[in-house]
Design a protein around this motif. Sequence first.
Motif, short mmCIF file in Angstrom:
data_model
loop_
_atom_site.label_atom_id
_atom_site.label_comp_id
_atom_site.label_asym_id
_atom_site.label_seq_id
_atom_site.Cartn_x
_atom_site.Cartn_y
_atom_site.Cartn_z
N TYR A 228 51.96 85.20 70.27
CA TYR A 228 51.68 85.90 71.53
C TYR A 228 52.93 86.69 71.88
O TYR A 228 54.01 86.43 71.34
CB TYR A 228 51.31 84.92 72.67
N ASP A 260 59.48 82.09 77.04
CA ASP A 260 58.22 81.48 76.57
C ASP A 260 57.89 82.20 75.28
O ASP A 260 57.49 83.37 75.29
CB ASP A 260 57.14 81.68 77.64
N ASP A 271 53.92 77.07 70.98
CA ASP A 271 53.98 77.74 72.29
C ASP A 271 55.01 76.96 73.11
O ASP A 271 54.72 75.84 73.56
CB ASP A 271 52.58 77.69 72.91
N HIS A 351 47.00 73.48 77.77
CA HIS A 351 45.81 73.98 77.07
C HIS A 351 45.85 73.51 75.63
O HIS A 351 46.92 73.17 75.11
CB HIS A 351 45.77 75.52 77.13
N HIS A 358 45.71 79.80 72.96
CA HIS A 358 44.80 79.14 73.90
C HIS A 358 43.55 78.83 73.08
O HIS A 358 42.61 79.62 73.03
CB HIS A 358 44.48 80.05 75.10
N GLU A 396 53.02 72.06 80.34
CA GLU A 396 53.87 73.14 80.81
C GLU A 396 53.89 73.31 82.33
O GLU A 396 53.45 74.33 82.85
CB GLU A 396 53.46 74.45 80.14
N GLU A 435 57.86 73.87 78.63
CA GLU A 435 56.60 73.75 77.88
C GLU A 435 56.83 73.16 76.50
O GLU A 435 57.59 73.71 75.69
CB GLU A 435 55.95 75.15 77.73
N1 GLY Z 1 52.55 81.44 76.33
C1 GLY Z 1 51.33 81.38 77.02
C2 GLY Z 1 51.12 80.07 77.61
O1 GLY Z 1 52.06 79.32 77.80
O2 GLY Z 1 50.04 79.64 77.86
#
Ligand code: GLY
Length: 462
Positions: A228, A260, A271, A351, A358, A396, A435
């Motif tokens: 991402y 992030d 992530d 998530h 996601h 997160e 996170e």
């Molecule tokens: N980097 C996107 C999220 O943390 O959901």
Amino acid sequence: MKHGMIMRMSADYSADIPELEKLYPDHIATVSKRHDHALDHVGASHAVIFSGMPKVAFLDDTQYPFIANPHFLSWVPLVAVPLSVIVYTPGAAPVLVYYQPHDYWHVVPGKPCGYWTESFDVRIVHTIADIAEHLPEEKDKCILIGEIGTNGPDFGIERINPTKALNMLHFARGIKTGYEIACMRLASRRGARGHIAAEAAFREGSSEFDIHRAYCGAVSHTDNELPYTNIIALNQHGAVLHYTNLDRRPPKEIHSLLIDAGARIRGYASDITRTYSFGDARFDELIDRMHDMQMRITGKIRAGVNFSELHVESHRMLAELLVEARLAVGSPDALLASGVTAAFFPHGLGHLIGVQVHDVGGHMMDESGAVLDPPSGHPFLRLTRTLTENMVLTIEPGLYAIDILLDNLRGTPAEHHVNWDAVEWLRPFGGIRIEDDVRVTADGCENLTRNAFASVDGNVST
Ligand code: GLY
Ligand code: MN
Ligand code: MN
């Protein structure tokens, strides 16, 4: 190969990793079983899974970065091979129809190689028309899974993305195989290396753009290979949840970094978010409190936990933290009910994650497609399932000074719960998010991210 054509040898799948090689046959057995079940349920005999078409910009000849169909990626680690097809028939080895055009304008996908090829009957084709020869004749017994329509060929198959079959596959994808977990451990290590390099660049006073470059260099990803778009936010930019602008110059005064950023291995993502203070002791202390809270939440993860309830519990924990840090006053009940915690922490606790950052299926009650809505007042929570072993998800929690949300509290009962002087102090730092990616076990969890930070030694070979 035709003379004059350049073949692509991506670092992401040209080199074998012995551990992945060992786990892959079991992964294919599990994915096959999931398709057996879905095909049986919809009365079909073959699944035809299309990787996708490159997309061209309007009135232009420039292509958007290619993102492969996640169903295709859950079979094969081919993140950059459009117009290819997997044909799965229960009881037979899956066929991979691999599209390798004769093209001297672009680099074309290289010869399939690596451990994964042994699980497939690989057929290389050079034209789109040739794909048809390798598809089952009985089209009425096929389901086609992929993005089809104006942009993609349907190969004469009428049952495209049947909801019942997709629901089953999406629900099942919530539980990761040993191979997928191994890929995600490696993706976490790759991401941790990037975070360490990014923190060093931040400490040197670099701009967002240069921190991003340090990150990409350390993970050996181009922008398009990242799972991402990196969020690299100095100072108050940390209050923009999806900040992606990348200022080319550092600010005059540096206060904080919220980063992030993730990485991929064989298509599987990590992530990861970390927040750093440039030297302010009070902000450092607030970051420590958030780490402590995030670890306490992570300590509650185990099979059987209802994630919606854990999300609401994390708001209670944040309420206590806000009071301890003198950002708010009042009981946890009052801070939740008046919307104070939602203003400081306006996104979900976590998530599912996999070949998609996601990952699908977070709101599914079961394989029928019945939906578990997020709790009222928490519409952005992407995961409402009860946790089961080998789910991989993010944890997160965040705490931000977001003016448009905090301003909404003025003139409401919440106004008197907020310490506005402390909000004023927090604003130049933007916010904090911590996170990690965790794997659920029967009695706890494996923290892929913290393990990765602990084990990284600066070697970027994977
Ligand atoms: N980097 C996107 C999220 O943390 O959901
Ligand atoms: Mn996330
Ligand atoms: Mn993230």
